[in-house]
Design an enzyme around this catalytic site. Structure first.
Site, mmCIF file in Angstrom:
data_model
loop_
_atom_site.group_PDB
_atom_site.id
_atom_site.type_symbol
_atom_site.label_atom_id
_atom_site.label_comp_id
_atom_site.label_asym_id
_atom_site.label_seq_id
_atom_site.Cartn_x
_atom_site.Cartn_y
_atom_site.Cartn_z
ATOM 1 N N ASP A 4 85.707 14.326 111.731
ATOM 2 C CA ASP A 4 85.208 13.836 113.013
ATOM 3 C C ASP A 4 86.366 13.413 113.909
ATOM 4 O OD1 ASP A 4 83.733 12.867 115.087
ATOM 5 O OD2 ASP A 4 82.901 11.150 114.007
ATOM 6 N N ASP A 206 85.415 16.624 120.421
ATOM 7 C CA ASP A 206 84.776 15.815 119.382
ATOM 8 C C ASP A 206 84.050 16.701 118.383
ATOM 9 O OD1 ASP A 206 83.470 13.985 117.825
ATOM 10 O OD2 ASP A 206 82.409 13.005 119.455
#
Length: 400
Positions: A4, A206
């Site tokens: 992430d 992201d």
């Protein structure tokens, strides 16, 4: 674990987790580790859909060829609506800057800090390309520390480098300028940035978010280019005809360049319903740290080098327009709108493109500990709150 680039902490479910969602995934056992230390600090992380609760701890952290002694992380013993079983993931590995960590800096450095500062200064970066298929089924997924993957980037000079934008006192997210779109050859301008002091609209890269999120007015204008090939559903957001082939380029960087999206990422089949696929771009006006959020539907089309010190981003587009259109039409069939056929899908089409929908992404953390609700988007298939395609399941290697 899920890679992430939009968070900074690492957490893993422990054997103390009795929730049903924990039972079918590998769990961490503190009792089996002689180097485990409980820091007696609570860990609470809330998501748009679900939450994780546990304790802050430290232990030896092994990752690829790396080993970090006394790495601070969180053991999670309670999860709610995170879909771990459906994605077969045990937690999250955050790869963002420490300023947004939920675990306080006084408890210890993040994994990325520890790895980066034990590399030579010239190697303090990581490269990432998300695979189009889940996990290890797609050999093109790549994650590397200290070296660029030569199979995907044979000539590193092709990378377009941009400085990471810092809009506060510290770097928070992997941000770069965004200038607009090109949709089937027609340019589309986007609104000025809502971030105080920003010279251009800002996009965050992201890997923990599935779709592309942006201001509602801009996203509405984006789908105007699709005509009757797109619609807005009040329950699930924007949808695109599953057979509609659209070529979209995202214009990014200090030296603006276009990065082509595969048509399958514009009409995302994971959220299909009756011949309508989930639009890969969705509206959200609650992104506080930036204007746009570029999730997996963008990152599957590019190789990204994240340089830590000084913070810069290197981008190389990997999607070939002609090949992508050919693949799309081979998989989805003829473009019924371009052929002038009736816009309604057949019954067979409806059955073929009928898949479940879920929600993704998260709450935004700030250095002062405040938490702000930010992102929400329609996604689907995998069901994990940060999207399963970022899971570590490919080759993980390090250059020397």
């Amino acid at each position: 674990m899920v890679l992430d680039t939009g968070s900074s902490d690492v957490w893993v479910v422990s054997c103390d987790c009795k929730d049903r969602d924990c039972q079918d995934v590998p769990r961490f056992s503190p009792k089996l580790s002689s180097t485990f230390a409980n820091k007696s600090l609570p860990f609470n992380l809330g998501y748009l859909s679900g939450k994780a609760d546990g304790q802050v701890a430290s232990d030896t952290f092994s990752f690829g060829e790396f080993q970090v002694l006394s790495q601070t992380f969180a053991t999670v013993n309670e999860v709610t609506n995170l879909g771990l079983t459906s994605s077969m993931t045990s937690g999250i590995l955050g790869l963002c800057f420490p300023a947004i960590a939920a675990i306080p800096a006084t408890a210890g450095a993040t994994p990325l800090q520890n790895i980066m500062y034990n590399l030579n200064p010239s190697q303090r970066f990581f490269g990432l390309h998300l695979s189009r298929l889940t996990g290890s089924a797609d050999p093109n997924g790549s994650f590397s520390f200290g070296a660029i993957d030569p199979e995907l980037v044979p000539d590193p000079t092709q990378l377009a480098n941009s400085s990471v934008i810092c809009t506060g006192h510290e770097y928070d997210y992997w941000k770069l300028p965004m200038h607009g779109f090109i949709i089937n050859g027609s340019p589309m301008e986007i609104s000025r940035s809502r971030v105080s002091g920003a010279d251009t609209p800002i996009a965050v890269l992201d890997s923990g978010t599935t779709l592309i999120l942006g201001p509602s007015d801009d996203v509405a204008a984006f789908y105007d280019f699709f005509g009757e090939g797109a619609r807005r559903d009040s329950a699930v957001g924007y949808q695109v005809r599953c057979t509609l082939a659209v070529l979209v380029s995202v214009i990014l960087g200090d030296d603006p360049r276009g990065y082509i999206l595969h048509p399958a990422d514009v009409a995302w089949s994971e959220g299909a319903d009756g011949g309508w696929c989930t639009g890969g771009v969705q509206a959200n006006d609650n992104v506080n740290a930036a204007d746009w959020l570029l999730g997996d539907t963008f990152l599957r089309n590019a190789y990204v080098v994240h340089n830590y010190d000084p913070p810069t981003i290197g981008l190389l587009g990997l999607t070939d327009a002609e090949a992508a259109l050919s693949e799309f039409r081979l998989e989805r069939g003829p473009d019924v709108d371009n052929q002038g056929s009736d816009d309604d899908a057949t019954a067979d089409d409806e059955d073929e493109w009928d898949m479940p929908t879920g929600y993704v992404k998260r709450w935004e953390h700030h250095a002062n500990g405040a938490v702000t609700r930010v992102f929400g988007a329609v996604a689907g298939g995998i069901g994990f709150v940060v999207g399963g395609v970022g899971a570590i399941g490919w080759r993980v290697w390090r250059g020397r």
